[in-house]
Design an enzyme around this catalytic site. Structure first.
Site, PDB file in Angstrom:
ATOM      1  N   ARG A   1      40.315  -7.126  -2.377  1.00  0.00           N
ATOM      2  CA  ARG A   1      41.075  -8.235  -2.648  1.00  0.00           C
ATOM      3  C   ARG A   1      42.479  -7.716  -3.365  1.00  0.00           C
ATOM      4  O   ARG A   1      43.511  -8.603  -3.236  1.00  0.00           O
ATOM      5  CB  ARG A   1      40.637  -9.263  -3.556  1.00  0.00           C
ATOM      6  CG  ARG A   1      39.377  -9.910  -2.843  1.00  0.00           C
ATOM      7  CD  ARG A   1      38.909 -10.850  -3.990  1.00  0.00           C
ATOM      8  NE  ARG A   1      37.912 -11.718  -3.221  1.00  0.00           N
ATOM      9  CZ  ARG A   1      36.511 -11.615  -3.380  1.00  0.00           C
ATOM     10  NH1 ARG A   1      35.840 -10.337  -3.737  1.00  0.00           N
ATOM     11  NH2 ARG A   1      35.673 -12.345  -2.495  1.00  0.00           N
TER      12      ARG A   1
ATOM     13  N   LYS B   1      23.542  -5.745  -1.099  1.00  0.00           N
ATOM     14  CA  LYS B   1      22.060  -5.806  -1.297  1.00  0.00           C
ATOM     15  C   LYS B   1      22.062  -6.925  -2.364  1.00  0.00           C
ATOM     16  O   LYS B   1      22.843  -6.943  -3.264  1.00  0.00           O
ATOM     17  CB  LYS B   1      21.506  -4.607  -2.173  1.00  0.00           C
ATOM     18  CG  LYS B   1      21.467  -3.396  -1.180  1.00  0.00           C
ATOM     19  CD  LYS B   1      20.847  -2.154  -2.000  1.00  0.00           C
ATOM     20  CE  LYS B   1      20.632  -0.861  -1.084  1.00  0.00           C
ATOM     21  NZ  LYS B   1      20.099   0.524  -1.654  1.00  0.00           N
TER      22      LYS B   1
ATOM     23  N   LYS C   1      14.192  -4.435  -5.165  1.00  0.00           N
ATOM     24  CA  LYS C   1      13.993  -3.145  -6.097  1.00  0.00           C
ATOM     25  C   LYS C   1      14.983  -3.206  -7.257  1.00  0.00           C
ATOM     26  O   LYS C   1      14.776  -2.863  -8.367  1.00  0.00           O
ATOM     27  CB  LYS C   1      14.124  -1.966  -5.394  1.00  0.00           C
ATOM     28  CG  LYS C   1      15.361  -1.685  -4.767  1.00  0.00           C
ATOM     29  CD  LYS C   1      16.495  -1.137  -5.401  1.00  0.00           C
ATOM     30  CE  LYS C   1      17.753  -1.083  -4.725  1.00  0.00           C
ATOM     31  NZ  LYS C   1      18.833  -0.538  -5.526  1.00  0.00           N
TER      32      LYS C   1
ATOM     33  N   ASP D   1      13.828   3.370  -2.046  1.00  0.00           N
ATOM     34  CA  ASP D   1      14.852   2.866  -2.805  1.00  0.00           C
ATOM     35  C   ASP D   1      14.313   2.470  -4.097  1.00  0.00           C
ATOM     36  O   ASP D   1      14.908   2.641  -5.138  1.00  0.00           O
ATOM     37  CB  ASP D   1      15.423   1.588  -1.961  1.00  0.00           C
ATOM     38  CG  ASP D   1      16.786   1.431  -2.403  1.00  0.00           C
ATOM     39  OD1 ASP D   1      17.418   2.174  -3.503  1.00  0.00           O
ATOM     40  OD2 ASP D   1      17.380   0.368  -1.982  1.00  0.00           O
TER      41      ASP D   1
ATOM     42  N   SER E   1      21.239   4.715 -12.002  1.00  0.00           N
ATOM     43  CA  SER E   1      21.226   3.209 -11.294  1.00  0.00           C
ATOM     44  C   SER E   1      21.803   2.210 -12.525  1.00  0.00           C
ATOM     45  O   SER E   1      21.382   2.133 -13.396  1.00  0.00           O
ATOM     46  CB  SER E   1      19.691   2.925 -11.246  1.00  0.00           C
ATOM     47  OG  SER E   1      19.348   1.564 -10.946  1.00  0.00           O
ATOM     48  N   ARG E   2      22.558   1.432 -11.775  1.00  0.00           N
ATOM     49  CA  ARG E   2      23.246   0.422 -12.856  1.00  0.00           C
ATOM     50  C   ARG E   2      22.287  -0.570 -13.358  1.00  0.00           C
ATOM     51  O   ARG E   2      22.270  -1.158 -14.169  1.00  0.00           O
ATOM     52  CB  ARG E   2      24.333  -0.387 -11.995  1.00  0.00           C
ATOM     53  CG  ARG E   2      25.485   0.669 -11.642  1.00  0.00           C
ATOM     54  CD  ARG E   2      26.308  -0.054 -10.784  1.00  0.00           C
ATOM     55  NE  ARG E   2      26.058   0.109  -9.315  1.00  0.00           N
ATOM     56  CZ  ARG E   2      26.796  -0.412  -8.235  1.00  0.00           C
ATOM     57  NH1 ARG E   2      28.087  -0.890  -8.444  1.00  0.00           N
ATOM     58  NH2 ARG E   2      26.313  -0.210  -7.100  1.00  0.00           N
ATOM     59  N   ASN E   3      21.155  -1.241 -12.356  1.00  0.00           N
ATOM     60  CA  ASN E   3      20.139  -2.007 -12.710  1.00  0.00           C
ATOM     61  C   ASN E   3      19.435  -1.486 -13.889  1.00  0.00           C
ATOM     62  O   ASN E   3      18.982  -2.214 -14.853  1.00  0.00           O
ATOM     63  CB  ASN E   3      19.530  -2.538 -11.582  1.00  0.00           C
ATOM     64  CG  ASN E   3      20.490  -3.299 -10.595  1.00  0.00           C
ATOM     65  OD1 ASN E   3      20.859  -4.555 -10.893  1.00  0.00           O
ATOM     66  ND2 ASN E   3      20.725  -2.618  -9.431  1.00  0.00           N
TER      67      ASN E   3
END
Length: 308
Positions: free
Chosen positions: A35, A83, A166, A219, A229-231
């Site tokens: 953007r 995702k 996941k 995954d 992993s951000r999560n």
């Protein structure tokens, strides 16, 4: 077989940038749009062989609508690298694209792909899923290298569900590790989480075997065992006492599991699916229960046989 020579990537985050790096190293001309880009969306997409969607799930429908409004034809192959699940109708990213581009071939790229490792040149593997064999083969060839092995399958739905669900489990595992509950608890959590993923897959009609491949179990393992992993980081930080807002600010990136957990909780409630881990994660994210209470609730559930 058609060979892709020009790729347009929509999204300039870590994942989109990593995909651009992979394609450039294979000799493709790559244009990248966000953007904030000075180059227009139309100029980015024009005459490209691959249109790669790598924006967040929250922004996907809006960007897809912008592309559709340009009416650039149906020659390009779509590659969905997003995702998540849409909160309206529980649509996957490729389904959102298919709604708007019914005549274009659509593929899904998903697997145990931590962008930082791939950008460092470490070996990895992924899946290109599509009902269009030719399109899948073209995308496979575009991305494959001696450091990035690419497989194909014909179950885009299962491939996307594995990649979306996941992320929710990674938050739960991050909580588990943040509370220092040990390897036994982590292993039990991941295993029972796989059972929940299979239930959701069965509900939507995905192929069971897909969830035991790279885009499912692969995954899941990568996301639940790596601090990259951000999560996982969101869950770990919540367990350390941070608020969700503070955790998201600290990781400075989108953690798709946050929105997906809420979508899954709605699905479980409305359709009667047994998704206790996802439900606990959603309540934790909404600050309705504490990390400790979430674990206690899971451990106190009624005893049962080990059935998927």
């Amino acid at each position: 077989m058609q060979e892709a020579k020009v790729a347009a990537i929509l999204g300039a985050g870590a994942w989109g940038t990593t995909l651009a790096q992979l394609l450039r190293s294979n000799g493709l001309e790559v244009r990248q749009w966000s953007r904030r880009s000075e180059t227009s969306l139309a100029a980015t997409l024009a005459e490209a062989d691959l249109w790669i969607m790598a924006v967040s799930m929250a922004g996907l429908a809006s960007v897809a609508d912008q592309v559709a409004a340009l009416q650039l034809g149906d020659r390009a192959i779509w590659v969905s690298a997003t995702k998540g699940l849409a909160d309206l109708g529980w649509r996957t990213p490729s389904q959102v694209l298919s709604d708007r581009f019914p005549l274009q071939p659509i593929t899904v790229l998903s697997g145990p792909n931590l962008s930082k490792e791939i950008s460092q040149g470490l070996p990895a593997a992924t899946v290109i899923a599509s009902r269009d064999r030719h399109a899948a083969a073209v995308v496979q060839q575009a991305f494959a290298s001696d450091r990035f092995r690419v497989y194909t399958n014909r179950d885009p739905l299962g491939t996307e569900l594995g990649g979306a669900l996941k992320n929710v489990i990674a938050i739960a595992v991050g909580v588990c590790d943040g509370l220092c509950l040990g390897a036994n608890a982590r292993s039990a959590l991941v295993t029972r989480a796989l059972a929940e993923i299979l239930r959701v897959g069965a509900y939507f009609g995905a192929r069971t075997e897909t969830f035991f491949g790279l885009s499912g179990l692969g995954d899941l393992l990568a996301t639940c065992t790596s601090p990259l992993s951000r999560n996982y980081q969101v869950g770990f930080r919540l367990a350390q006492g941070e608020s969700l807002a503070a955790a998201l600010t600290a990781i400075a990136a989108t953690a798709e599991g946050v929105s997906t957990a809420r979508v899954l909780a709605q699905l479980a409630s409305r359709e009667g699916l047994e998704l206790p881990i996802a439900a606990c994660v959603a309540e934790l994210l909404d600050n309705r229960i504490s990390p400790t209470t979430a674990i206690e609730r899971l451990m106190a559930r009624d005893l049962k046989a080990e059935l998927v």
